[in-house]
Write an enzyme that holds these catalytic residues in place. Sequence first.
Site, PDB file in Angstrom:
ATOM      1  N   HIS A 232       0.831  -1.210   0.000  1.00  0.00           N
ATOM      2  CA  HIS A 232       0.000   0.000   0.000  1.00  0.00           C
ATOM      3  C   HIS A 232       0.864   1.258   0.000  1.00  0.00           C
ATOM      4  O   HIS A 232       0.541   2.240  -0.659  1.00  0.00           O
ATOM      5  CB  HIS A 232      -0.918  -0.010   1.225  1.00  0.00           C
ATOM      6  CG  HIS A 232      -1.923   1.098   1.235  1.00  0.00           C
ATOM      7  ND1 HIS A 232      -3.176   0.979   0.669  1.00  0.00           N
ATOM      8  CD2 HIS A 232      -1.863   2.351   1.739  1.00  0.00           C
ATOM      9  CE1 HIS A 232      -3.838   2.115   0.827  1.00  0.00           C
ATOM     10  NE2 HIS A 232      -3.073   2.958   1.479  1.00  0.00           N
ATOM     11  N   TYR A 244       8.933  -9.553 -18.379  1.00  0.00           N
ATOM     12  CA  TYR A 244       7.617  -9.682 -19.028  1.00  0.00           C
ATOM     13  C   TYR A 244       7.766 -10.339 -20.398  1.00  0.00           C
ATOM     14  O   TYR A 244       8.712 -10.063 -21.148  1.00  0.00           O
ATOM     15  CB  TYR A 244       6.986  -8.301 -19.192  1.00  0.00           C
ATOM     16  CG  TYR A 244       5.749  -8.288 -20.055  1.00  0.00           C
ATOM     17  CD1 TYR A 244       4.516  -8.720 -19.558  1.00  0.00           C
ATOM     18  CD2 TYR A 244       5.810  -7.858 -21.382  1.00  0.00           C
ATOM     19  CE1 TYR A 244       3.384  -8.716 -20.349  1.00  0.00           C
ATOM     20  CE2 TYR A 244       4.678  -7.843 -22.187  1.00  0.00           C
ATOM     21  CZ  TYR A 244       3.460  -8.281 -21.668  1.00  0.00           C
ATOM     22  OH  TYR A 244       2.346  -8.276 -22.455  1.00  0.00           O
ATOM     23  N   HIS A 304     -10.001   2.542  -1.254  1.00  0.00           N
ATOM     24  CA  HIS A 304     -10.214   2.077   0.125  1.00  0.00           C
ATOM     25  C   HIS A 304     -11.066   0.817   0.060  1.00  0.00           C
ATOM     26  O   HIS A 304     -12.189   0.776   0.554  1.00  0.00           O
ATOM     27  CB  HIS A 304     -10.877   3.172   0.965  1.00  0.00           C
ATOM     28  CG  HIS A 304     -10.251   3.330   2.311  1.00  0.00           C
ATOM     29  ND1 HIS A 304     -10.960   3.414   3.477  1.00  0.00           N
ATOM     30  CD2 HIS A 304      -8.949   3.414   2.680  1.00  0.00           C
ATOM     31  CE1 HIS A 304     -10.133   3.550   4.504  1.00  0.00           C
ATOM     32  NE2 HIS A 304      -8.911   3.569   4.042  1.00  0.00           N
ATOM     33  N   ASP A 326      -5.224  14.417   1.237  1.00  0.00           N
ATOM     34  CA  ASP A 326      -4.085  14.417   0.310  1.00  0.00           C
ATOM     35  C   ASP A 326      -3.819  15.809  -0.265  1.00  0.00           C
ATOM     36  O   ASP A 326      -2.687  16.305  -0.184  1.00  0.00           O
ATOM     37  CB  ASP A 326      -4.295  13.385  -0.792  1.00  0.00           C
ATOM     38  CG  ASP A 326      -3.926  11.974  -0.346  1.00  0.00           C
ATOM     39  OD1 ASP A 326      -2.927  11.834   0.374  1.00  0.00           O
ATOM     40  OD2 ASP A 326      -4.633  11.030  -0.703  1.00  0.00           O
ATOM     41  N   ASP A 721      -3.943   7.326 -12.818  1.00  0.00           N
ATOM     42  CA  ASP A 721      -4.200   5.895 -12.926  1.00  0.00           C
ATOM     43  C   ASP A 721      -4.458   5.307 -11.547  1.00  0.00           C
ATOM     44  O   ASP A 721      -3.796   5.664 -10.579  1.00  0.00           O
ATOM     45  CB  ASP A 721      -3.014   5.183 -13.572  1.00  0.00           C
ATOM     46  CG  ASP A 721      -1.740   5.321 -12.743  1.00  0.00           C
ATOM     47  OD1 ASP A 721      -1.433   4.417 -11.938  1.00  0.00           O
ATOM     48  OD2 ASP A 721      -1.038   6.348 -12.894  1.00  0.00           O
ATOM     49  N   GLY A 758      -1.162   8.680  -9.163  1.00  0.00           N
ATOM     50  CA  GLY A 758      -1.782   7.363  -9.302  1.00  0.00           C
ATOM     51  C   GLY A 758      -1.732   6.600  -7.993  1.00  0.00           C
ATOM     52  O   GLY A 758      -1.195   7.062  -6.993  1.00  0.00           O
TER      53      GLY A 758
END
Length: 974
Positions: A232, A244, A304, A326, A721, A758
């Site tokens: 988080h 990847y 959340h 924020d 994002d 983001g």
Amino acid sequence: MTLWEVDIYPASGHVDRLAAAIVGDAEDLQIATHLEIATAHGFLVQADFDADHIQLLADQLLVDNVVESAVVAQAGDAALAEPPAPIYDRLIHVMPKPGVMDPVAQSTQGAIADFGKPAEAVRTFRKYWIGGLDDQQTDRLVNKLLANDSIEQVIQGPIQLERLSFGKSQPFELKTVGIRALDDDGLAKLSKEGQLYLTLVEMQTIQKYFQELGRDPTDIELETVAQTWSEHCSHKTLAGKIAYKDEKQELRFDNMLKETIFAATQEIRKSLGDNDWCVSVFKDNAGVVTFNDEYNVCFKVETHNHPSALEPYGGANTGIGGVIRDPMGTGMGAKPICNTDVFCFAPPETDPGSLPPGVLHPRRVMKGVVSGVRDYGNRMGIPTVNGAVYFDERYLGNPLVYCGNVGLLPVDMSFKEVKPNDLIVAVGGRTGRDGIHGATFSSAELTSESESLSGGAVQIGNAITEKMVLDVLLEARDRNLYNAVTDCGAGGFSSAVGEMGEELGAEVWLEKAPLKYEGLSYTEIWISEAQERMVLAVPEEKWPELEALFASEGSEAVILGKFVPTGNLKLTYNGETVGELDMRFLHDGRPPIVRDAVFTPPTVHPLSLTGEDQSSLGDDLRKILSSLNVASKEWIIRQYDHEVQGGSVIKPLVGVQNDGPSDAAVVRPVLNSRKGIVLSCGMNPHFGDFDPYDMAASAIDEAMRNCVAVGADPSKIAILDNFCWGYTDRPETLGTLVRAALACRDLALALGTPFISGKDSLNNEFSYVDEEGNKQTIAIPPTLLISAMGQVEDVSTCVTMDFKGAGNRVYVVGLTKDELGGSHWSLINKRAGGQVPQVDTDLSKKVFAGIHAAIQAKSVAACHDLSEGGLAVALAEMAFAGGLGAEVKLDNVPHALSDPSAVALLFGESNTRFVCEVPEEDAAKFEAALKDAPFAQIGQVASHKELVVQHDGQKLLDEPIELLKQAWQAPLNW
């Protein structure tokens, strides 16, 4: 001390509305069909009051004597347990568990003191008399509807508490954790049982650090590292090393986030040169861009999810409260001017009998989340202006709650810097046990036991406290009384002080923190995520003025310590050192996550339209309009205040009856200016089942075209994002995330649209054991929310989506392609296959620029983007929002179809398309503005009340707009 109980009932002749709502919900959830229930609410007051004084408080403070009546007695008095009528045979009390934030009780205790005599403690409760149910039904009613075990306790019968005990002081005991001698199994066990949720490699790194120090960590040191290294807080998956591979390429990332999304923004900023309008991106609490000569604007969207799954009201309540803080903690402090919200739920009609253990019913989750966001935003006086709601069965175990806030920031207050020897000052709410392990809990997978094990991770907010903090904080900012500010979010003081002191060092005196109640350990004080708290860096000489200012506004401010240039984080409690960590280890010592990511595209089968019955197109349109993802969200929207602060220009609902679906919100943040900001979002999780790249690209295109549809300048749109994904330790799951991030990079670069902020929320999966003893897992679909913030120079040029005048021309702009894959038409008809919509960025730039030019030329009366449901739904929404009909022909629709069937033309969901209404006299200006983009006139607005559509000389639709509107409004018309 006497414990008094004040029971408050609906007055004689007034409806027991809570009881009526419970009866309806019990029927919806199939708990009981013949429920008899009466309700009351009330207060427990622990105080040295006589009967006359508590009666005075009830009459003048606690009860609305117009609609309520009260009974006052000592707790446990038999008279309080008497049912209002003989049909009730059970009495249930529900109240917050000790230590859970109770804002109403908190404010009531303050109000009682204003009457001249303080109370020692106050607690609220709800009271239910129940009749007609057996024991099993009663248990289901209590557990599924009346109480939430995460935060509430249930008392059967009369309240028998002797006193309201919230905590008792404990003798100091320094605790250490024997980590140095543990083997790998022991480390893994410690991580899980201690709710640290760290990987084995991370636990081994911590072990090695303390082995080199020659000592074991204290509990507070271990918790501090866990908070700082949590998914988080540190975004360790997106920022990790990833190998990847897909069918066309192999890529290696040292920091996937920096090399995709961050890199795109940096390249865009470099290309803008002196015209760069980004101010601060990806380094403060919110992204900041320029607005005018006096102000910048900032934007942040948070998730959340896990707390909202356990306690929907509290989780969503503190989600919006947290994201408001924020911008308050960005630069030197921004003024919050508007909120956004996006929710993802399982369908509300889910069979209650099918719910796995530990899962709340989606209807209860939905109502709780909506009311949580509503109450916090409304009470703080911040308008909620934009959002969306999505439904999918896979959100059953993990609902998604995205909350956003935009702030207004003076240009010269956009940056901050902690100075050596600044005081660490905590302001706002007090610290309690609510929210402990919130950051680490949010990084973990949910299980059927999460409700009981992690209930403490759920906080309960108090919007009034935050509003007080906001008002005095902005005054302190304008007086230049501090050097830096941040909010106490995930990890509480641990992350706030740790981040602010990262470059210097900090010494914290934990016993100085104001507490809600006695009994908190030094570690609980440090990691609690109790709400409404901010941390300031204050020059010592300015402390007296700041302390006096906060006191004058009834908001607490206390010195917690000092930022000192030692490079260490030192924690003390009553003079004892309880923890000391090297800031470099804390912030840079986490071992990089090295993971494999693989993407194998699913096989796409063509979606054949051979033999489609055109006579069913009207039924298809009504079914799409009444599908949950398209249907009106008016029930939610009307609970939010979107007018407060007076800056709203285009609201969430528009049209002649203010009930049409707006594409985006327009707000004037500075009321003496006509300049505005535009807020929109884009998301379509179902496209991710085909290809996460196309899902992400479509989300960006949708967010931008929603902005452009109301008048935003496409050359100055900032995007954010928010990735919500499942368990990314699986290479195939991580592969879908990487693919979405690659799309974000590519689209941002192609469209010149920078990401400025983001957030990610991973491991959104729910596990349980079924009746056969097998483990079952519900994973959310890969879900990417793109939020967009555009700007308009003059809000008077903005347009809405509702038809304005009969006789006006109707145009389609953009290309319709063979892209029915994932469309709502294919969903309602259970048709698999087809190509999911893709984005042609060259086309997007031409269309966006043309639409903007046409709106600036004032040639557009209405504009609506084509998204869910395609052209048919867009026309229907514009018609019933404007109270007018339309007559259109599909023959002229610009397309790239090999077979221009009515289904593909009406219901295809190709990107970058708009429907525009243009007055006849402005048609030449409109067409000149769109000269570089595909467009065509397809019909005109009609004075009659039908949507009429023809194709190849045949009438396909002749639908009364009132019936279409009814289909659209009915599903969520609660």
